[in-house]
Design a protein around this motif. Sequence first.
Motif, PDB file in Angstrom:
ATOM      1  N   ASP A  90       8.021  59.037 -44.208  1.00  0.00           N
ATOM      2  CA  ASP A  90       9.328  58.861 -44.868  1.00  0.00           C
ATOM      3  C   ASP A  90      10.253  60.023 -44.537  1.00  0.00           C
ATOM      4  OD1 ASP A  90       8.458  56.533 -46.084  1.00  0.00           O
ATOM      5  OD2 ASP A  90       7.999  57.485 -48.009  1.00  0.00           O
ATOM      6  N   GLN A  93      11.341  59.932 -40.878  1.00  0.00           N
ATOM      7  CA  GLN A  93      12.322  58.864 -40.651  1.00  0.00           C
ATOM      8  C   GLN A  93      13.686  59.215 -41.249  1.00  0.00           C
ATOM      9  OE1 GLN A  93       9.962  55.652 -42.295  1.00  0.00           O
ATOM     10  NE2 GLN A  93       9.693  54.744 -40.270  1.00  0.00           N
ATOM     11  N   GLN A  97      17.064  58.750 -38.249  1.00  0.00           N
ATOM     12  CA  GLN A  97      17.292  57.346 -38.593  1.00  0.00           C
ATOM     13  C   GLN A  97      17.580  56.461 -37.385  1.00  0.00           C
ATOM     14  OE1 GLN A  97      20.018  57.101 -41.905  1.00  0.00           O
ATOM     15  NE2 GLN A  97      18.882  58.637 -43.062  1.00  0.00           N
ATOM     16  N   LYS A 100      14.011  55.242 -31.792  1.00  0.00           N
ATOM     17  CA  LYS A 100      13.729  53.946 -31.169  1.00  0.00           C
ATOM     18  C   LYS A 100      12.279  53.513 -31.386  1.00  0.00           C
ATOM     19  CE  LYS A 100      15.440  55.394 -27.168  1.00  0.00           C
ATOM     20  NZ  LYS A 100      15.970  55.479 -25.784  1.00  0.00           N
ATOM     21  N   HIS A 101      11.378  54.490 -31.442  1.00  0.00           N
ATOM     22  CA  HIS A 101       9.961  54.175 -31.577  1.00  0.00           C
ATOM     23  C   HIS A 101       9.323  55.124 -32.573  1.00  0.00           C
ATOM     24  CE1 HIS A 101      10.294  51.658 -28.025  1.00  0.00           C
ATOM     25  NE2 HIS A 101      10.840  52.670 -27.386  1.00  0.00           N
ATOM     26  N   CYS A 102       8.233  54.646 -33.185  1.00  0.00           N
ATOM     27  CA  CYS A 102       7.511  55.452 -34.173  1.00  0.00           C
ATOM     28  C   CYS A 102       6.018  55.362 -33.858  1.00  0.00           C
ATOM     29  CB  CYS A 102       7.804  54.901 -35.563  1.00  0.00           C
ATOM     30  SG  CYS A 102       6.833  55.654 -36.864  1.00  0.00           S
ATOM     31  N   ARG A 121       2.700  50.128 -42.429  1.00  0.00           N
ATOM     32  CA  ARG A 121       4.049  50.405 -41.925  1.00  0.00           C
ATOM     33  C   ARG A 121       4.312  49.644 -40.624  1.00  0.00           C
ATOM     34  NH1 ARG A 121       5.759  54.999 -45.123  1.00  0.00           N
ATOM     35  NH2 ARG A 121       7.726  54.900 -43.995  1.00  0.00           N
ATOM     36  N   PRO A 122       4.952  48.485 -40.723  1.00  0.00           N
ATOM     37  CA  PRO A 122       5.171  47.652 -39.532  1.00  0.00           C
ATOM     38  C   PRO A 122       6.050  48.293 -38.468  1.00  0.00           C
ATOM     39  CG  PRO A 122       6.347  46.779 -41.449  1.00  0.00           C
ATOM     40  CD  PRO A 122       5.452  47.854 -41.949  1.00  0.00           C
ATOM     41  N   GLU A 123       6.786  49.353 -38.854  1.00  0.00           N
ATOM     42  CA  GLU A 123       7.657  50.000 -37.868  1.00  0.00           C
ATOM     43  C   GLU A 123       6.886  50.879 -36.881  1.00  0.00           C
ATOM     44  OE1 GLU A 123       7.985  52.802 -41.532  1.00  0.00           O
ATOM     45  OE2 GLU A 123       7.464  50.721 -41.075  1.00  0.00           O
ATOM     46  N   THR A 125       4.940  51.601 -33.814  1.00  0.00           N
ATOM     47  CA  THR A 125       4.848  50.818 -32.580  1.00  0.00           C
ATOM     48  C   THR A 125       3.645  51.184 -31.713  1.00  0.00           C
ATOM     49  OG1 THR A 125       6.478  52.370 -31.689  1.00  0.00           O
ATOM     50  CG2 THR A 125       7.288  50.224 -32.367  1.00  0.00           C
ATOM     51  N   SER A 147      -0.662  46.850 -34.199  1.00  0.00           N
ATOM     52  CA  SER A 147       0.009  47.292 -32.968  1.00  0.00           C
ATOM     53  C   SER A 147      -1.003  47.856 -31.983  1.00  0.00           C
ATOM     54  CB  SER A 147       1.103  48.317 -33.275  1.00  0.00           C
ATOM     55  OG  SER A 147       0.570  49.493 -33.793  1.00  0.00           O
TER      56      SER A 147
END
Length: 217
Positions: A90, A93, A97, A100-102, A121-123, A125, A147
């Motif tokens: 959190d 991020q 903000q 492009k990738h996490c 956490r679906p973000e 990658t 992922s």
Amino acid sequence: MPEVIFPGPEGRLEGRYHPQKEKDAPIAIILHPHPQFGGTMNNKVVYNLHYTFHKMGFTVLRFNFRGVGRSQGEYDQGVGELSDAASALDYLQSMNQNAKHCWVAGFSFGAWIGMQLLMRRPEITGFISVSPPANMYDFSFLAPCPSSGLIINGAADRVAPPKDTQTLVGKLHEQKGITVTHEEMEGAGHFFEEPHMQPMLDHVETYVRRRLTETSR
């Protein structure tokens, strides 16, 4: 590298934050091994993973779980540590903000926490799991694994035997649309002592750079 203190579920958490100049740089958090067995964010594997990601253009955060170093709270069997990791993500991020990738990378106990964070956490990658202790912890929550990522372990690992890691990878390979790449390094132990550290980091860098190239097409 700037020392940072950020809020966690049980008080402040201590970290090291290494930003990039580009506002849309990818972000990564690095998770350390078991707090009760001397694991800290300055563990050699964690420290080197941190700088490997930064060299590849990532803004990177590594931090101490609760009760380690200047981080407040007490060891919580992995439950609280997962919450700490979520708070760290959190924080990262909130500072980036436009990323492009996490990615999440973890070593040993940190690999187990990282894989759980992946499920929440679906973000996220991509992931790197170094020496995941599949003999000590249940990884069955990875159903399905959300992922693609890299699992890397040593063929001479006596802490987390290779056969358990191979079983874990075998289960993950059965899923559609997700590619779990597995590297087992001959002669390397759990901690990738020399001369195995740099070859392990090279594997990580090759994998991550390939993934970033694929997603930028």
